[in-house]
Design an enzyme around this catalytic site. Structure first.
Site, PDB file in Angstrom:
ATOM      1  N   ASP A   1       0.823  -1.218   0.000  1.00 23.73           N
ATOM      2  CA  ASP A   1       0.000   0.000   0.000  1.00 23.73           C
ATOM      3  C   ASP A   1       0.852   1.262   0.000  1.00 23.73           C
ATOM      4  O   ASP A   1       0.781   2.090   0.916  1.00 23.73           O
ATOM      5  CB  ASP A   1      -0.892  -0.057   1.260  1.00 23.73           C
ATOM      6  CG  ASP A   1      -1.816   1.136   1.385  1.00 23.73           C
ATOM      7  OD1 ASP A   1      -2.208   1.430   2.525  1.00 23.73           O
ATOM      8  OD2 ASP A   1      -2.109   1.772   0.351  1.00 23.73           O
TER       9      ASP A   1
ATOM     10  N   GLU B   1       3.215  -7.826   7.629  1.00 24.58           N
ATOM     11  CA  GLU B   1       1.902  -8.408   7.277  1.00 24.58           C
ATOM     12  C   GLU B   1       1.995  -9.513   6.229  1.00 24.58           C
ATOM     13  O   GLU B   1       1.271  -9.502   5.220  1.00 24.58           O
ATOM     14  CB  GLU B   1       0.952  -7.296   6.822  1.00 24.58           C
ATOM     15  CG  GLU B   1       0.693  -6.282   7.927  1.00 24.58           C
ATOM     16  CD  GLU B   1      -0.515  -5.408   7.685  1.00 24.58           C
ATOM     17  OE1 GLU B   1      -1.019  -4.825   8.672  1.00 24.58           O
ATOM     18  OE2 GLU B   1      -0.988  -5.355   6.534  1.00 24.58           O
TER      19      GLU B   1
ATOM     20  N   TYR C   1      -6.359  -2.406  13.279  1.00 21.23           N
ATOM     21  CA  TYR C   1      -7.196  -1.338  12.687  1.00 21.23           C
ATOM     22  C   TYR C   1      -8.660  -1.449  13.109  1.00 21.23           C
ATOM     23  O   TYR C   1      -9.573  -1.149  12.340  1.00 21.23           O
ATOM     24  CB  TYR C   1      -7.033  -1.342  11.160  1.00 21.23           C
ATOM     25  CG  TYR C   1      -5.710  -0.748  10.754  1.00 21.23           C
ATOM     26  CD1 TYR C   1      -4.603  -1.548  10.471  1.00 21.23           C
ATOM     27  CD2 TYR C   1      -5.530   0.635  10.731  1.00 21.23           C
ATOM     28  CE1 TYR C   1      -3.375  -1.009  10.160  1.00 21.23           C
ATOM     29  CE2 TYR C   1      -4.309   1.198  10.417  1.00 21.23           C
ATOM     30  CZ  TYR C   1      -3.230   0.369  10.132  1.00 21.23           C
ATOM     31  OH  TYR C   1      -2.008   0.925   9.825  1.00 21.23           O
TER      32      TYR C   1
ATOM     33  N   GLU D   1       1.343  -0.729  14.300  1.00 27.55           N
ATOM     34  CA  GLU D   1       0.485   0.120  13.475  1.00 27.55           C
ATOM     35  C   GLU D   1      -0.892   0.255  14.106  1.00 27.55           C
ATOM     36  O   GLU D   1      -1.464  -0.739  14.542  1.00 27.55           O
ATOM     37  CB  GLU D   1       0.289  -0.453  12.062  1.00 27.55           C
ATOM     38  CG  GLU D   1       1.462  -0.289  11.117  1.00 27.55           C
ATOM     39  CD  GLU D   1       1.135  -0.744   9.696  1.00 27.55           C
ATOM     40  OE1 GLU D   1       2.045  -1.271   9.033  1.00 27.55           O
ATOM     41  OE2 GLU D   1      -0.035  -0.598   9.268  1.00 27.55           O
TER      42      GLU D   1
HETATM   43  C1  ADA Z   1      -1.375  -2.041   6.748  1.00 31.53           C
HETATM   44  C2  ADA Z   1      -0.022  -1.858   6.101  1.00 31.53           C
HETATM   45  C3  ADA Z   1       0.315  -0.439   5.856  1.00 31.53           C
HETATM   46  C4  ADA Z   1      -0.908   0.350   5.402  1.00 31.53           C
HETATM   47  C5  ADA Z   1      -1.957   0.263   6.469  1.00 31.53           C
HETATM   48  C6  ADA Z   1      -3.209   0.995   6.032  1.00 31.53           C
HETATM   49  O1  ADA Z   1      -1.334  -2.400   7.993  1.00 31.53           O
HETATM   50  O2  ADA Z   1       1.032  -2.447   6.802  1.00 31.53           O
HETATM   51  O3  ADA Z   1       1.276  -0.422   4.842  1.00 31.53           O
HETATM   52  O4  ADA Z   1      -1.408  -0.192   4.256  1.00 31.53           O
HETATM   53  O5  ADA Z   1      -2.315  -1.065   6.643  1.00 31.53           O
HETATM   54  O6  ADA Z   1      -3.160   2.201   5.941  1.00 31.53           O
HETATM   55  O7  ADA Z   1      -4.187   0.324   5.780  1.00 31.53           O
END
Ligand code: ADA
Length: 596
Positions: A164, A416, A468, A505
């Protein structure tokens, strides 16, 4: 010893060091994209440069230098002329690249020097046999950033990446020529320890002799504190012809100033080998005297348990793409310090040397992450030998580059991955072996998003999780997110009570300027509230020893329905303007002690 080696010890003044030759190749290069991959077939590297080639700046990816190249993925050619100094004749000359995304093939004066795969680690080729000294020379670099299921990171296109962030292409870090004498120091490895008030510095210096004959040498190891020599070792040694030998020595720094976030004291090691009539080579490396250990569910820095408070970052800025200049880095580090941050992860690839130089100077605790993101989705077999070979090589290159840095306290070997799959264990085992073989001193981990389904948590020293709740799940419901986070952490801790946990994260997209009362997703208020909610849970768990907000700043991504041209989970915008969260983060970080 000295006499036998016939080297005039007394003559070498203390200050003397041997300067390597260095020719920086930054600047405008001729450039041409080659979507049909004709260049290699038609031997463009043997031809004069046609007038219709474009000009592009190096170091910087091609994408944002001209909208014609923004979404270009494929093969492209770089070329430039350079003058090779006459007094380099007879020396070793290496053509060095700090970072080319993704695959590079290199020719100098029609000679093929070699190729490299991997966008974020340095590589070099011997060039002295191809060069014309005292004359102009021409280099061609064919760069190919085509993504496949077997590139690291993998993908299928600019908008079908398995990761991403934006897939830039090109020569995005420094490129230069380096010359040394034919007897040179190929590597210097440092390991530091603490013995009471003294610092213990173990040094492995690798000396290579390509002079064609046996040489009597003088080896000088010096540790500087500023300009003052605080430890020194001198000895004569014999270097056999065509040999490479590693000399291991221990130096003691009395009353050492330990490296730590509140006092990131740096020393400098200079290794010098001298031979013949005033020939010789010197390398210098900055280092800090510190220890890092994982014990009883804690991360110990110099024996004290630490708490990591910081960010996942990206190397991303308008027009410059992945090439963060010194000024941008200075800005970022100033902002991070001002926020009370003491740590970051190099998500999701090794950052530039300059980036980590500042981390050493600012005393940041860095989780160095390998470019091994996106190993899920379309990757058929995680334990595919081809993938294993690339993962091992990129891990080796990254560890070799940063092993002497005090700021690097841990290696993250993946972000991940499909770690709920049994086969991931085989891949992790290979990567861990490689990391430990090159540096047994640092703990290893990977950032998991599989949590309780994860099959490889027993293989790491520290548990790292990306969460998340409240964004991709439990949308808009921070109470439920808080409860779920708390429960999940407790269950994970129950499974691995001896391993410290870091939340690597957590975060929410916030479009700068969007405000909502009550807070709702995409608004600055919701981002701030989510961060505070997570921090409260994180701080309530004794076994959680760190939290990294995703992300320090907004960054460019591929086109997809879930993204509005940028991933907007930054607490700063892409150009480093603060969002509402910044005030909240400052409160949270400055009220969270580094030592727990
Ligand atoms: C994931 C990933 C990040 C980013 C994040 C997101 O955990 O590791 O690179 O993509 O999610 O913003 O969704």
């Amino acid at each position: 010893m000295g006499k036998e080696a016939g080297f005039k010890v007394a003559e070498m003044s203390v200050e003397e060091r041997f300067e390597r030759g260095l020719l920086n190749l930054s600047g405008f290069w001729s450039f041409k994209i080659d979507p049909e991959r004709r260049g290699e077939r038609e031997k463009w590297f043997e031809q004069d440069l046609p007038a219709n080639w474009d000009r592009i700046y190096v170091p910087s990816p091609w994408n944002e230098q001209d909208s014609a190249y923004t979404w270009y993925m494929g093969t492209a050619w770089y070329s430039r002329d350079f003058y090779a100094p006459a007094d380099w004749r007879g020396r070793i000359v290496a053509l060095c690249f700090e970072g080319v995304n993704y695959r590079a093939k290199v020719w100098v004066n029609n000679f093929y020097l070699g190729e490299h795969e991997g966008g974020f680690t340095p590589f070099s080729f011997r060039a002295e046999n191809a060069l014309r000294f005292g004359e102009d020379n021409r280099v061609f670099v064919m760069v190919d950033n085509t993504l496949t299921k077997k590139t690291i990171p993998p993908g299928e296109g600019m908008n079908r990446t398995y990761f991403d962030f934006f897939h830039y292409g090109g020569i995005h870090r420094e490129t230069y020529l380096l010359s040394t004498p034919r007897l040179y120091i190929d590597d210097a490895t440092l390991r530091t320890d603490i013995d009471g008030v003294n610092g213990v510095v173990d040094i492995d210096a690798q000396i290579v002799n390509e002079t064609g004959s046996k040489q009597s040498c003088k080896l000088v190891l010096k540790i500087f504190d500023g300009n003052k020599v605080v430890a020194e070792e001198r000895e004569a040694l014999v270097s056999e012809a065509s040999s490479s030998r590693t000399v291991s020595r221990r130096l003691i720094v009395k009353n050492a100033k330990l490296w730590c976030p509140e006092n990131p004291h740096l020393y400098k090691l200079r290794v010098t080998v001298a031979y013949g009539e005033n020939e010789g080579d010197s390398v210098e490396t900055r280092f800090g005297i510190r220890t890092i250990k994982v014990e009883n569910g804690r991360i110990l820095l110099n024996g004290r348990p630490v708490f990591l408070k910081g960010f996942g970052r990206h190397e991303d800025f308008p027009i410059l793409g992945k090439t963060l200049t010194g000024a941008i880095l200075r800005k970022d580090f100033g902002l991070m310090r001002e926020l009370g941050c003491n740590s970051f992860r190099t998500s999701h690839y090794p950052y530039s040397r300059m980036h980590l130089d500042l981390a050493d100077e600012y005393g940041f605790l860095v989780i160095l992450e390998m470019p091994t993101v996106g190993l899920w989705q379309g990757v058929e077999k995680l334990d595919d030998p081809e993938i294993i070979e690339k993962v091992r090589r990129m891990t080796r290159e990254a560890v070799q580059r940063d092993k002497n840095r005090p700021s690097v306290i841990m290696y993250s070997l993946f972000n991940e991955p499909d770690s709920q799959k049994e086969e991931f264990r085989a891949l992790f085992k290979e990567a861990a072996e490689e990391a430990r073989k090159n540096d047994p001193t640092r703990p290893i981990t990977f950032a998991s998003c599989r949590h309780l389904e994860d099959k490889a948590l027993d293989m790491v020293d520290v548990l790292c999780f990306n969460f998340y709740y409240g964004w991709y799940t439990l949308c808009g419901d921070l109470e439920a997110a808080s409860r779920t986070l708390s429960d999940t952490l407790d269950k994970l801790h129950e499974k691995h009570p001896d391993k410290p946990i870091i939340v690597t994260e957590f975060g929410a997209d916030a479009i700068a300027g969007v405000h909502r009362d009550p807070p709702e997703m995409w608004s600055e208020e919701y981002q701030a509230e989510l961060i505070e909610t997570y921090w409260r849970v994180i701080r309530s768990k004794k076994y959680v020893v760190g939290g990294h907000i995703w992300n320090f700043a907004d960054f460019r991504v591929g086109q997809s329905p879930g993204r509005t041209t940028l991933n907007r989970k930054g607490v700063f915008t892409r150009t480093r303007n603060p969002k509402l969260s910044v005030k909240k983060v400052r409160e949270l970080f400055t009220s969270t002690p580094t030592y727990c």
